[in-house]
Structures are given as structure tokens and as C-alpha cells.
Design a protein around this motif. Structure first.
Motif, PDB file in Angstrom:
ATOM      1  N   ARG A  12       0.926  -1.167   0.025  1.00  0.00           N
ATOM      2  CA  ARG A  12      -0.066  -0.170  -0.107  1.00  0.00           C
ATOM      3  C   ARG A  12       0.945   1.324  -0.127  1.00  0.00           C
ATOM      4  NH1 ARG A  12      -5.053  -1.262   3.606  1.00  0.00           N
ATOM      5  NH2 ARG A  12      -5.314  -3.533   3.243  1.00  0.00           N
ATOM      6  N   MET A  13       0.593   2.246  -0.957  1.00  0.00           N
ATOM      7  CA  MET A  13       1.529   3.189  -0.923  1.00  0.00           C
ATOM      8  C   MET A  13       0.559   4.351  -1.670  1.00  0.00           C
ATOM      9  SD  MET A  13       3.862   2.511  -3.918  1.00  0.00           S
ATOM     10  CE  MET A  13       4.369   0.694  -3.333  1.00  0.00           C
ATOM     11  N   HIS A  14       0.796   5.617  -1.529  1.00  0.00           N
ATOM     12  CA  HIS A  14       0.270   6.785  -2.149  1.00  0.00           C
ATOM     13  C   HIS A  14       0.137   6.497  -3.699  1.00  0.00           C
ATOM     14  CE1 HIS A  14      -0.848  10.806  -3.438  1.00  0.00           C
ATOM     15  NE2 HIS A  14      -1.508  10.874  -2.452  1.00  0.00           N
ATOM     16  N   PRO A  15      -0.913   6.836  -4.429  1.00  0.00           N
ATOM     17  CA  PRO A  15      -0.549   6.613  -6.011  1.00  0.00           C
ATOM     18  C   PRO A  15       0.416   7.520  -6.451  1.00  0.00           C
ATOM     19  CG  PRO A  15      -2.924   6.972  -5.340  1.00  0.00           C
ATOM     20  CD  PRO A  15      -2.121   7.190  -3.949  1.00  0.00           C
ATOM     21  N   ASP A  16       0.768   8.629  -5.965  1.00  0.00           N
ATOM     22  CA  ASP A  16       1.804   9.531  -6.749  1.00  0.00           C
ATOM     23  C   ASP A  16       3.326   9.333  -5.698  1.00  0.00           C
ATOM     24  OD1 ASP A  16      -0.163  10.719  -8.047  1.00  0.00           O
ATOM     25  OD2 ASP A  16      -0.742  12.153  -6.430  1.00  0.00           O
ATOM     26  N   SER A  17       3.370   8.339  -5.209  1.00  0.00           N
ATOM     27  CA  SER A  17       4.681   8.080  -4.374  1.00  0.00           C
ATOM     28  C   SER A  17       5.783   8.021  -5.454  1.00  0.00           C
ATOM     29  CB  SER A  17       4.645   6.724  -3.508  1.00  0.00           C
ATOM     30  OG  SER A  17       6.004   6.504  -3.193  1.00  0.00           O
ATOM     31  N   PRO A  18       6.874   8.374  -5.202  1.00  0.00           N
ATOM     32  CA  PRO A  18       8.067   8.528  -6.150  1.00  0.00           C
ATOM     33  C   PRO A  18       8.599   7.076  -6.320  1.00  0.00           C
ATOM     34  CG  PRO A  18       8.622   9.740  -4.315  1.00  0.00           C
ATOM     35  CD  PRO A  18       7.256   9.303  -4.228  1.00  0.00           C
ATOM     36  N   LEU A  19       8.123   6.258  -5.318  1.00  0.00           N
ATOM     37  CA  LEU A  19       8.655   4.732  -5.085  1.00  0.00           C
ATOM     38  C   LEU A  19       7.907   3.904  -5.771  1.00  0.00           C
ATOM     39  CD1 LEU A  19       9.738   4.738  -1.408  1.00  0.00           C
ATOM     40  CD2 LEU A  19      11.107   4.891  -3.401  1.00  0.00           C
ATOM     41  N   ARG A  20       6.838   4.368  -6.290  1.00  0.00           N
ATOM     42  CA  ARG A  20       5.604   3.305  -6.891  1.00  0.00           C
ATOM     43  C   ARG A  20       6.415   2.604  -8.132  1.00  0.00           C
ATOM     44  NH1 ARG A  20       0.529   2.285  -6.874  1.00  0.00           N
ATOM     45  NH2 ARG A  20      -0.532   1.754  -8.816  1.00  0.00           N
ATOM     46  N   ASP A  21       7.048   3.314  -8.982  1.00  0.00           N
ATOM     47  CA  ASP A  21       7.714   2.735 -10.361  1.00  0.00           C
ATOM     48  C   ASP A  21       8.659   1.850  -9.965  1.00  0.00           C
ATOM     49  OD1 ASP A  21       5.904   4.129 -11.951  1.00  0.00           O
ATOM     50  OD2 ASP A  21       7.410   5.743 -12.195  1.00  0.00           O
ATOM     51  N   LEU A  22       9.268   1.921  -8.902  1.00  0.00           N
ATOM     52  CA  LEU A  22      10.348   1.223  -8.504  1.00  0.00           C
ATOM     53  C   LEU A  22       9.991  -0.138  -7.707  1.00  0.00           C
ATOM     54  CD1 LEU A  22      13.338   0.320  -7.760  1.00  0.00           C
ATOM     55  CD2 LEU A  22      13.177   1.434  -5.416  1.00  0.00           C
ATOM     56  N   VAL A  23       8.894   0.081  -6.997  1.00  0.00           N
ATOM     57  CA  VAL A  23       7.941  -1.296  -6.375  1.00  0.00           C
ATOM     58  C   VAL A  23       7.416  -1.987  -7.438  1.00  0.00           C
ATOM     59  CG1 VAL A  23       6.531  -1.949  -4.761  1.00  0.00           C
ATOM     60  CG2 VAL A  23       7.687  -0.198  -4.127  1.00  0.00           C
ATOM     61  N   LEU A  24       6.828  -1.551  -8.345  1.00  0.00           N
ATOM     62  CA  LEU A  24       6.302  -2.098  -9.544  1.00  0.00           C
ATOM     63  C   LEU A  24       7.200  -3.050 -10.293  1.00  0.00           C
ATOM     64  CD1 LEU A  24       3.668   0.211 -10.390  1.00  0.00           C
ATOM     65  CD2 LEU A  24       3.289  -1.562  -9.116  1.00  0.00           C
TER      66      LEU A  24
END
Length: 123
Positions: A12-24
Motif C-alpha cells: 500500500r502506498m500513495h498513488p503519487d509516491s516516487p517509489l511506486r515505479d520502483l516497487v512495481l
């Protein structure tokens, strides 16, 4: 209770998190975890892990002051004495975060760091 194929972690993370692309980009985080059949529960894994004992890891501590007067301690472990060489060679760097009341000297942390150092990774 034996469970086979524990579900992947729920992230779970904020949709605009800068880490989102990394985690995906981390396929392991989307896979089912298959524990060892004879040690499938988290409780058993914790107890078994403590039986192996901590190993000595030569950490280099870096202190970072943060706003508000606090500080953050980073314990680095390098596969060789040449830290700059390890970092500039492009070898993987693994960030390990301990539990709430733990630290870098916890058994499960030192065992993991020791295994990473053996394959030439920075932790």
C-alpha cells in the motif's frame, strides 16, 4: 497450521509516491511465497532462525542529522575493504530495515548481511 503458498505481500502506498515505479519493477513482490515445507509458519521460521546465532559483520556506521534535531544511523557492510570500489563497481546495494525495536546486530539481520557479502553485494 501448515500453509502452502502464502499470498504475495499487499503493498500500500500513495498513488503519487516516487517509489511506486520502483516497487512495481520488483517481480518478487508480486509472487507467492513458498516457505520450506517443514518450517512453513512465521513463528517456526523466527524460532529456527534464532538457533543459528548471529554472525560478526564489520559495519561502518554513518550518522545523518535530520531536521528537528534527530539523527539516522546507517550501518553499511561492504564485501571488501575497498568501499568506494564496491560502490563504483555497480554491485547491487540492498537496504535492510529492521523491526521496530531491533537493530543491525539482530540475528536475522546479520545472517542476511553475511549471505549478501558472500555474493559480493553491499548491504
Amino acid at each position: 497450521c501448515l500453509r502452502w503458498g502464502v499470498a504475495p505481500p499487499e503493498l500500500r502506498m500513495h498513488p503519487d509516491s516516487p517509489l511506486r515505479d520502483l516497487v512495481l519493477q520488483c517481480p518478487t513482490l508480486r509472487r507467492t511465497f513458498w516457505p520450506t515445507p517443514w518450517c512453513s509458519s512465521g513463528h517456526a521460521q523466527t524460532i529456527l532462525g534464532t538457533r543459528f546465532g548471529a554472525v560478526s559483520v564489520p559495519y561502518k556506521r554513518e550518522m545523518i542529522e535530520v531536521s528537528g534535531g534527530g539523527c539516522l544511523a546507517l550501518d553499511w557492510a561492504f564485501p571488501s575493504a575497498e568501499e568506494e570500489q564496491a560502490l563504483s563497481s555497480g554491485c547491487p546495494v540492498v537496504i535492510i530495515v529492521h523491526g521496530v525495536v531491533g537493530g543491525s546486530r539482530e540475528t536475522y539481520i546479520t545472517q542476511l548481511v553475511s549471505a549478501l557479502l558472500r555474493i559480493g553485494w553491499v548491504a
